[in-house]
Scaffold this motif. Sequence first.
Motif, PDB file in Angstrom:
ATOM      1  N   ARG A 175       0.853  -1.192   0.000  1.00  0.00           N
ATOM      2  CA  ARG A 175       0.000   0.000   0.000  1.00  0.00           C
ATOM      3  C   ARG A 175       0.883   1.233   0.000  1.00  0.00           C
ATOM      4  O   ARG A 175       2.019   1.212   0.468  1.00  0.00           O
ATOM      5  N   ILE A 176       0.321   2.274  -0.568  1.00  0.00           N
ATOM      6  CA  ILE A 176       1.056   3.528  -0.663  1.00  0.00           C
ATOM      7  C   ILE A 176       0.084   4.673  -0.366  1.00  0.00           C
ATOM      8  O   ILE A 176      -1.078   4.617  -0.743  1.00  0.00           O
ATOM      9  N   GLN A 177       0.567   5.657   0.356  1.00  0.00           N
ATOM     10  CA  GLN A 177      -0.232   6.843   0.654  1.00  0.00           C
ATOM     11  C   GLN A 177       0.553   8.049   0.164  1.00  0.00           C
ATOM     12  O   GLN A 177       1.659   8.324   0.641  1.00  0.00           O
ATOM     13  N   LEU A 178      -0.005   8.740  -0.816  1.00  0.00           N
ATOM     14  CA  LEU A 178       0.623   9.932  -1.371  1.00  0.00           C
ATOM     15  C   LEU A 178       0.017  11.172  -0.735  1.00  0.00           C
ATOM     16  O   LEU A 178      -1.151  11.172  -0.340  1.00  0.00           O
ATOM     17  N   ARG A 179       0.804  12.228  -0.670  1.00  0.00           N
ATOM     18  CA  ARG A 179       0.310  13.494  -0.130  1.00  0.00           C
ATOM     19  C   ARG A 179       0.641  14.602  -1.116  1.00  0.00           C
ATOM     20  O   ARG A 179       1.786  14.749  -1.534  1.00  0.00           O
ATOM     21  N   TYR A 180      -0.381  15.343  -1.479  1.00  0.00           N
ATOM     22  CA  TYR A 180      -0.217  16.489  -2.377  1.00  0.00           C
ATOM     23  C   TYR A 180      -0.412  17.761  -1.565  1.00  0.00           C
ATOM     24  O   TYR A 180      -1.343  17.865  -0.765  1.00  0.00           O
ATOM     25  N   THR A 181       0.469  18.720  -1.738  1.00  0.00           N
ATOM     26  CA  THR A 181       0.307  20.013  -1.072  1.00  0.00           C
ATOM     27  C   THR A 181       0.389  21.141  -2.099  1.00  0.00           C
ATOM     28  O   THR A 181       1.166  21.074  -3.050  1.00  0.00           O
ATOM     29  N   HIS A 182      -0.424  22.134  -1.870  1.00  0.00           N
ATOM     30  CA  HIS A 182      -0.414  23.337  -2.702  1.00  0.00           C
ATOM     31  C   HIS A 182      -0.382  24.526  -1.743  1.00  0.00           C
ATOM     32  O   HIS A 182      -1.213  24.629  -0.844  1.00  0.00           O
ATOM     33  N   THR A 183       0.597  25.384  -1.930  1.00  0.00           N
ATOM     34  CA  THR A 183       0.734  26.576  -1.092  1.00  0.00           C
ATOM     35  C   THR A 183       0.614  27.805  -1.974  1.00  0.00           C
ATOM     36  O   THR A 183       1.311  27.918  -2.986  1.00  0.00           O
ATOM     37  N   ASP A 184      -0.281  28.693  -1.584  1.00  0.00           N
ATOM     38  CA  ASP A 184      -0.486  29.932  -2.342  1.00  0.00           C
ATOM     39  C   ASP A 184      -0.692  31.053  -1.333  1.00  0.00           C
ATOM     40  O   ASP A 184      -1.811  31.346  -0.926  1.00  0.00           O
ATOM     41  N   GLN A 185       0.415  31.647  -0.892  1.00  0.00           N
ATOM     42  CA  GLN A 185       0.347  32.728   0.080  1.00  0.00           C
ATOM     43  C   GLN A 185       0.654  34.057  -0.607  1.00  0.00           C
ATOM     44  O   GLN A 185       1.488  34.123  -1.503  1.00  0.00           O
ATOM     45  N   GLU A 186      -0.020  35.070  -0.150  1.00  0.00           N
ATOM     46  CA  GLU A 186       0.172  36.397  -0.731  1.00  0.00           C
ATOM     47  C   GLU A 186       1.634  36.827  -0.556  1.00  0.00           C
ATOM     48  O   GLU A 186       2.217  36.693   0.503  1.00  0.00           O
ATOM     49  N   GLY A 187       2.217  37.309  -1.649  1.00  0.00           N
ATOM     50  CA  GLY A 187       3.596  37.769  -1.624  1.00  0.00           C
ATOM     51  C   GLY A 187       4.621  36.671  -1.869  1.00  0.00           C
ATOM     52  O   GLY A 187       5.813  36.936  -1.879  1.00  0.00           O
ATOM     53  N   ARG A 188       4.150  35.448  -2.056  1.00  0.00           N
ATOM     54  CA  ARG A 188       5.069  34.329  -2.314  1.00  0.00           C
ATOM     55  C   ARG A 188       4.662  33.622  -3.587  1.00  0.00           C
ATOM     56  O   ARG A 188       3.513  33.639  -3.989  1.00  0.00           O
ATOM     57  N   GLU A 189       5.634  32.970  -4.181  1.00  0.00           N
ATOM     58  CA  GLU A 189       5.375  32.171  -5.373  1.00  0.00           C
ATOM     59  C   GLU A 189       4.583  30.921  -4.970  1.00  0.00           C
ATOM     60  O   GLU A 189       4.943  30.240  -4.023  1.00  0.00           O
ATOM     61  N   PRO A 190       3.489  30.611  -5.670  1.00  0.00           N
ATOM     62  CA  PRO A 190       2.748  29.378  -5.347  1.00  0.00           C
ATOM     63  C   PRO A 190       3.638  28.146  -5.550  1.00  0.00           C
ATOM     64  O   PRO A 190       4.518  28.135  -6.407  1.00  0.00           O
ATOM     65  N   SER A 191       3.415  27.144  -4.734  1.00  0.00           N
ATOM     66  CA  SER A 191       4.205  25.914  -4.879  1.00  0.00           C
ATOM     67  C   SER A 191       3.293  24.691  -4.761  1.00  0.00           C
ATOM     68  O   SER A 191       2.259  24.722  -4.107  1.00  0.00           O
ATOM     69  N   ASP A 192       3.696  23.640  -5.436  1.00  0.00           N
ATOM     70  CA  ASP A 192       2.994  22.367  -5.426  1.00  0.00           C
ATOM     71  C   ASP A 192       4.007  21.271  -5.141  1.00  0.00           C
ATOM     72  O   ASP A 192       5.174  21.388  -5.495  1.00  0.00           O
ATOM     73  N   GLY A 193       3.533  20.197  -4.533  1.00  0.00           N
ATOM     74  CA  GLY A 193       4.451  19.083  -4.301  1.00  0.00           C
ATOM     75  C   GLY A 193       3.737  17.798  -3.923  1.00  0.00           C
ATOM     76  O   GLY A 193       2.644  17.821  -3.361  1.00  0.00           O
ATOM     77  N   PHE A 194       4.354  16.691  -4.285  1.00  0.00           N
ATOM     78  CA  PHE A 194       3.891  15.366  -3.901  1.00  0.00           C
ATOM     79  C   PHE A 194       4.939  14.751  -2.988  1.00  0.00           C
ATOM     80  O   PHE A 194       6.136  14.970  -3.165  1.00  0.00           O
ATOM     81  N   MET A 195       4.495  13.981  -2.042  1.00  0.00           N
ATOM     82  CA  MET A 195       5.412  13.220  -1.201  1.00  0.00           C
ATOM     83  C   MET A 195       4.800  11.854  -0.910  1.00  0.00           C
ATOM     84  O   MET A 195       3.584  11.683  -0.969  1.00  0.00           O
ATOM     85  N   ILE A 196       5.663  10.900  -0.644  1.00  0.00           N
ATOM     86  CA  ILE A 196       5.183   9.575  -0.256  1.00  0.00           C
ATOM     87  C   ILE A 196       5.104   9.570   1.265  1.00  0.00           C
ATOM     88  O   ILE A 196       6.120   9.571   1.950  1.00  0.00           O
ATOM     89  N   ARG A 197       3.897   9.617   1.773  1.00  0.00           N
ATOM     90  CA  ARG A 197       3.663   9.646   3.218  1.00  0.00           C
ATOM     91  C   ARG A 197       3.879   8.266   3.822  1.00  0.00           C
ATOM     92  O   ARG A 197       4.427   8.099   4.898  1.00  0.00           O
ATOM     93  N   ARG A 198       3.417   7.248   3.111  1.00  0.00           N
ATOM     94  CA  ARG A 198       3.506   5.881   3.609  1.00  0.00           C
ATOM     95  C   ARG A 198       3.663   4.932   2.427  1.00  0.00           C
ATOM     96  O   ARG A 198       2.919   5.036   1.461  1.00  0.00           O
ATOM     97  N   ALA A 199       4.629   4.029   2.501  1.00  0.00           N
ATOM     98  CA  ALA A 199       4.821   2.987   1.488  1.00  0.00           C
ATOM     99  C   ALA A 199       5.167   1.707   2.237  1.00  0.00           C
ATOM    100  O   ALA A 199       6.214   1.627   2.870  1.00  0.00           O
ATOM    101  N   ARG A 200       4.270   0.749   2.190  1.00  0.00           N
ATOM    102  CA  ARG A 200       4.465  -0.480   2.960  1.00  0.00           C
ATOM    103  C   ARG A 200       4.349  -1.721   2.097  1.00  0.00           C
ATOM    104  O   ARG A 200       3.591  -1.751   1.139  1.00  0.00           O
ATOM    105  N   LEU A 201       5.101  -2.724   2.495  1.00  0.00           N
ATOM    106  CA  LEU A 201       5.050  -4.040   1.874  1.00  0.00           C
ATOM    107  C   LEU A 201       4.739  -5.030   2.984  1.00  0.00           C
ATOM    108  O   LEU A 201       5.376  -5.009   4.043  1.00  0.00           O
ATOM    109  N   ARG A 202       3.753  -5.878   2.741  1.00  0.00           N
ATOM    110  CA  ARG A 202       3.361  -6.879   3.730  1.00  0.00           C
ATOM    111  C   ARG A 202       3.527  -8.266   3.124  1.00  0.00           C
ATOM    112  O   ARG A 202       3.013  -8.545   2.041  1.00  0.00           O
ATOM    113  N   LEU A 203       4.243  -9.119   3.817  1.00  0.00           N
ATOM    114  CA  LEU A 203       4.463 -10.504   3.422  1.00  0.00           C
ATOM    115  C   LEU A 203       3.853 -11.389   4.504  1.00  0.00           C
ATOM    116  O   LEU A 203       4.061 -11.144   5.695  1.00  0.00           O
TER     117      LEU A 203
END
Length: 109
Positions: A40-68
Amino acid sequence: SASVAPVSTLGPAALVTLKAGDGFTVTAADDSASIKLRGRIQLRYTHTDQEGREPSDGFMIRRARLRLSGHLLTRDLTWDVQLAFSNLDTERDLRLVLRDAYGNWKVHR
């Protein structure tokens, strides 16, 4: 509910099955052992848009598990191992890949 059906047979020694939502399993033809692979994998997407700053986007792998899991010699002797591959899913002071591991022996009375 998906049905369990053999995907292929690896000669007389093993049977390979694939079931949606339940992983990939290899079982010995005589049922003396099995191994099941699930992930199983859990991805996280973030978008930041603050006044006076350049907007930013990003993905991260929050959780990646293998079960045997599986059984050995008999269905009464089972085992299970869970591994984690994301730093965000481990303890900060101890970066172990192993999250959980156990064996179970069902004794009949």
